[in-house]
Write a protein that holds these residues in place. Structure first.
Motif, PDB file in Angstrom:
ATOM      1  N   LEU A  15       0.893  -1.149  -0.040  1.00 17.07           N
ATOM      2  CA  LEU A  15      -0.037   0.217   0.009  1.00 17.07           C
ATOM      3  C   LEU A  15       0.804   1.369   0.185  1.00 17.07           C
ATOM      4  CD1 LEU A  15      -2.522  -0.971   2.537  1.00 17.07           C
ATOM      5  CD2 LEU A  15      -2.886  -1.143   0.226  1.00 17.07           C
ATOM      6  N   PHE A 178     -11.068  -6.530  -0.282  1.00 15.95           N
ATOM      7  CA  PHE A 178     -10.290  -6.266  -1.707  1.00 15.95           C
ATOM      8  C   PHE A 178     -10.760  -7.329  -2.597  1.00 15.95           C
ATOM      9  CE2 PHE A 178      -7.301  -3.975   1.287  1.00 15.95           C
ATOM     10  CZ  PHE A 178      -7.525  -2.591   0.787  1.00 15.95           C
ATOM     11  N   TRP A 277     -14.890   0.053  -5.361  1.00 12.19           N
ATOM     12  CA  TRP A 277     -14.149  -0.748  -6.667  1.00 12.19           C
ATOM     13  C   TRP A 277     -15.182  -0.894  -7.770  1.00 12.19           C
ATOM     14  CZ3 TRP A 277      -9.002  -0.837  -6.213  1.00 12.19           C
ATOM     15  CH2 TRP A 277      -8.364  -0.535  -4.937  1.00 12.19           C
ATOM     16  N   GLU A 552      -6.924  -6.428  -7.725  1.00 15.43           N
ATOM     17  CA  GLU A 552      -5.638  -6.844  -7.516  1.00 15.43           C
ATOM     18  C   GLU A 552      -4.710  -5.870  -8.499  1.00 15.43           C
ATOM     19  OE1 GLU A 552      -2.533 -10.626  -7.390  1.00 15.43           O
ATOM     20  OE2 GLU A 552      -4.761 -10.952  -8.014  1.00 15.43           O
ATOM     21  N   ARG A 555      -4.531  -2.311  -7.681  1.00 12.88           N
ATOM     22  CA  ARG A 555      -3.640  -1.927  -6.292  1.00 12.88           C
ATOM     23  C   ARG A 555      -2.123  -2.157  -7.032  1.00 12.88           C
ATOM     24  NH1 ARG A 555      -5.237  -5.607  -1.708  1.00 12.88           N
ATOM     25  NH2 ARG A 555      -4.327  -3.716  -0.310  1.00 12.88           N
ATOM     26  N   GLU A 556      -1.969  -3.490  -7.787  1.00 14.59           N
ATOM     27  CA  GLU A 556      -0.507  -3.442  -8.190  1.00 14.59           C
ATOM     28  C   GLU A 556      -0.161  -2.389  -9.056  1.00 14.59           C
ATOM     29  OE1 GLU A 556       1.853  -6.937 -11.001  1.00 14.59           O
ATOM     30  OE2 GLU A 556      -0.111  -7.208  -9.909  1.00 14.59           O
ATOM     31  N   LYS A 558      -0.984   0.732  -9.162  1.00 10.19           N
ATOM     32  CA  LYS A 558      -0.995   1.917  -8.583  1.00 10.19           C
ATOM     33  C   LYS A 558      -1.941   2.681  -9.176  1.00 10.19           C
ATOM     34  CE  LYS A 558       2.261   1.014  -5.452  1.00 10.19           C
ATOM     35  NZ  LYS A 558       2.740  -0.252  -6.008  1.00 10.19           N
ATOM     36  N   GLN A 563      -6.541   2.847  -0.226  1.00  8.77           N
ATOM     37  CA  GLN A 563      -5.823   2.020   0.404  1.00  8.77           C
ATOM     38  C   GLN A 563      -6.692   1.147   1.397  1.00  8.77           C
ATOM     39  OE1 GLN A 563      -2.753   4.313   2.616  1.00  8.77           O
ATOM     40  NE2 GLN A 563      -3.262   6.131   0.939  1.00  8.77           N
TER      41      GLN A 563
END
Length: 716
Positions: A15, A178, A277, A552, A555-556, A558, A563
């Motif tokens: 994060l 998530f 999301w 996923e 988040r990976e 960015k 967060q």
């Protein structure tokens, strides 16, 4: 209990470490690592351990989940609980009668013996949490279908829950976050002896009604009070006259100084559900298909309830809670449609997904992420019509007892009559409990009208997907007018009323259940609603995997700065400040971050269901009889605004200052920011709170229940 180190950092290494101070619903176990520095800069004076500790008392020990759907807080050493009026509504309505109408007139227990126990009410204390992501994900692989994956995860969850419940002492829940990329378990302790201490009259607790719901400026005293009881050793216990008030590990002191613009404010509570999301296709589906059907179905149920509620006070009490819940989400969903459309939220999300798709189709990412966006979009395009159908059906099921309960009770009874006498004796209490749950708050004339109206709406608006077969057949015969058929069916049905069902059980003919007209149509509706084609099953399988990989990948890569995980009724903390909205001529306050009693009186309409007020309020406002609860500006403050990030389930949450002292009670959001469950807008998002001084004034000066205020720890 095992001692756990508070500063666990598993699951957060990927994060980014910057955070928007006013956005986010944060896990308490990560506060020190992720948020504490920002919170201190804004005015927090507590350590992270004073907010969340396992081995010592902390703020978390004063926050409870209230009856599974709201939040409440402990505000005295004797287990006194504060929550919203609308959170206690069910219990207050249950304890009310035509003679003693506590919803309408209010109630304050003169002593502990006068406190009243509703049939079913509990509070849940949070004990601890831990990360089990590696353990859970070690049981799955990419070759599994979503069904196989789900089964493996459920099996491991069950083991974790059993390992940590200490022989049934605790309730343990393992939850995904998530979109199934992380897993945490939560340990709780439930207390079931919870009694009503007091409630203001509905004209205060629900002032403004549906008109003011989700609106600012607001003037609502949305609070009620209960007390938690335990056995003599402080353990959870079923109701008993021998039980004693719980002495909690921590209770919140109550600050009487009031608030001003930019004061620090944090909220701890149990937010129910956010979808930050959610893909663009999901937003489009909700705005254009699902939510319009929800709104129309809810309004149909409300209108038909209201006609009967207005004619009979007994019926009004029966349906008060159901109507209020339906109305709340009816206005919420319309607000969501308007806000998501106005702010172009789907377009914003689509732009993000386009950037993700470019990243996903780079050589190093393509195998895992290349088809994610196209799979998600395909799912939504092929389920839009179904989502509209399902929302019409859902509102029929939620508002019309005849749509669901004949099937539920009928199946239970058919199973019951197949058993031997010994097994029946074992099953009977559960059956009787089901019957009471269905018919305890039930008025057959209203139910007939609600069901007929919902059948008509469903038959006319959900046909493109395909109607439940029996409904389609009846529509062809009756031209869409279901009232004569419902009247005939209820005149013949076992399930028409509690009396008809009890008469059947005294002289049962089990074979009659399967041909009962209400059972047949209820079974038809529910079976059709739950039916899933092979194509639908495959679409859901592919979507589940794609959505998990989207989160996923975001988040990976960015490409998404979020967060914190979506809300899912687990304890969270949100922090921000007291913050005004632009000046509004409807608000008489000097700055548009609070409202006054004077403004409330200006809304007063004698005899109006939403804006009537007790004469005593009018007189006390005129004489400025505010006692020690008056603001330094000489007015009685009623509600105030903060920019905290909350959602449904946060109702009743405490609003705390930098010292962890209670300054208010969260009860609503503003309709301009109704898209907040999907996307946070730092300029629009506001939380509407009851000023704690108004709560104290209503209890003490207006209601004459100063003994209840006296047991609190007041900070003057």
């Amino acid at each position: 209990m095992k001692k756990i180190i508070v500063s666990l950092i598993a699951g957060i290494m990927l994060l980014p470490m910057s955070a928007k101070a006013d956005e986010g619903m944060w896990f308490l176990m990560f506060i020190e690592r992720l948020n504490h520095r920002d919170m201190q800069k804004m005015g927090l004076q507590l350590t992270a351990q004073e907010i969340y500790s396992i081995n010592n008392h902390s703020l978390k020990d004063a926050i409870v989940q209230f009856n599974g759907g709201c939040t409440a807080e402990i505000i005295s050493k004797d287990g006194l609980i504060l929550t919203n009026h609308h959170c206690g509504y069910d219990a207050i309505a249950e304890l009310s009668s035509e003679k003693d109408n506590y919803l309408k007139n209010g109630f304050w227990a003169k002593d502990r013996k006068a406190e009243m126990k509703p049939k079913s009410l509990f509070v849940r204390f949070f004990v601890r949490m831990d990360d089990v992501t590696k353990r859970i994900l070690s049981k799955v692989n990419d070759k599994m279908t979503e069904a196989e994956r789900g089964k493996a995860i459920q099996q491991e969850m069950a083991l974790i829950e059993k390992e940590n419940n200490e022989g049934g002492k605790y309730v343990v829940s393992v939850r995904p976050f998530f979109q199934g990329n992380e897993y945490y378990y939560f340990v709780y302790q439930d207390f079931k002896d919870v009694r009503l201490v007091g409630t203001p009259p509905e004209s205060i607790g629900k002032f403004g009604g549906d008109t003011d719901n989700w609106e600012w400026p607001r003037h609502t005293g949305d609070f009620s009070m209960f007390r938690v009881y335990a056995d003599k050793d402080g353990n959870p216990a079923e109701y008993s006259e021998n039980n004693v008030p719980l002495h909690p590990k921590h209770h919140l002191p109550v600050n009487m100084k009031g608030v001003k613009e930019n004061d620090y404010a944090m909220i701890l509570g149990y937010p129910g559900r956010t979808n930050r999301w959610m893909p663009a296709g999901g937003i489009d589906q909700n705005v254009n298909y699902a939510y319009p059907a929800w709104v129309e179905g809810a309004k149909t149920g409300m209108d038909n309830m209201k006609r009967h509620m207005e004619k009979d006070e007994k019926v009004n009490l029966m349906y008060a809670s159901k109507y209020a819940q339906t109305a709340n989400y009816w206005k919420n969903r319309q607000g969501m449609i308007d806000a998501l459309t106005k702010h172009g939220t789907a377009k914003t999300k689509a732009g993000q997904e386009a950037k993700f798709n470019t990243w996903a189709n780079k050589a190093e990412n393509k195998e895992k992420y290349g088809n994610v966006v196209s799979t998600i979009n395909n799912f939504y395009s092929k389920t839009n019509i179904k989502s509209r159908h399902d929302n019409y059906a859902t509102q029929m099921i939620r508002t019309a007892s005849y749509a669901l309960q004949p099937q539920t009770l009928g199946n239970a009874l058919m199973g019951y009559y197949k058993e031997n006498d010994a097994k029946r004796a074992e099953m009977l209490p559960k059956i009787q409990e089901q019957i009471e749950a269905v018919y305890g708050e039930f008025y057959a004339p209203a139910e007939r009208d609600i069901f007929a109206a919902q059948l008509g709406l469903y038959a006319s608006k959900a046909a493109e997907y395909g109607l439940a077969p029996m409904v389609a057949e009846l529509k062809a015969k009756n031209g869409g007018n279901f009232l004569p058929w419902v009247a005939d069916a209820t005149s013949k049905s076992i399930f028409a009323s509690k009396e008809s069902l009890e008469a059947f059980m005294k002289n049962p003919k089990p074979e009659a259940i399967a041909i009962d007209p209400l059972y047949l149509i209820s079974n038809d509706i529910i079976t059709h609603f739950r039916k899933k084609s092979d194509e639908q099953a495959q679409l859901e399988n592919d979507f589940g995997k794609a959505f998990r990989n989207l989160v996923e990948g975001l988040r990976e890569s960015k490409l998404n700065a979020i967060q914190y995980p979506d809300a899912n009724s687990t304890l969270r903390l949100t922090y921000g400040k007291v913050r005004s909205l632009p000046a509004d001529k409807r608000n008489d306050a000097k700055i548009n971050n609070y409202t006054t009693m004077e403004g409330m009186v200006k809304k007063y309409k004698k005899g109006d269901a939403e804006f009537d007020l007790p004469t005593r309020i009018l007189d006390m406002n005129k004489s400025k009889d505010f006692g020690p609860y008056v603001d330094k500006d000489g007015s009685m403050h009623v509600n105030f605004l903060t920019d905290n990030d909350i959602t449904g389930g946060n109702s009743g949450s405490p609003v705390l200052n930098g010292k962890g002292e209670l300054i208010g009670l969260a009860f609503d959001g503003n309709i301009e920011a109704m898209a907040g469950d999907v996307i946070f807008d730092k300029n629009l998002q506001r939380t509407i709170n009851v000023d704690i001084r108004y709560v104290l004034w209503v209890i003490d000066r207006f209601s004459g229940a100063k003994h209840i205020v006296d047991e609190m720890t007041l900070v003057k």
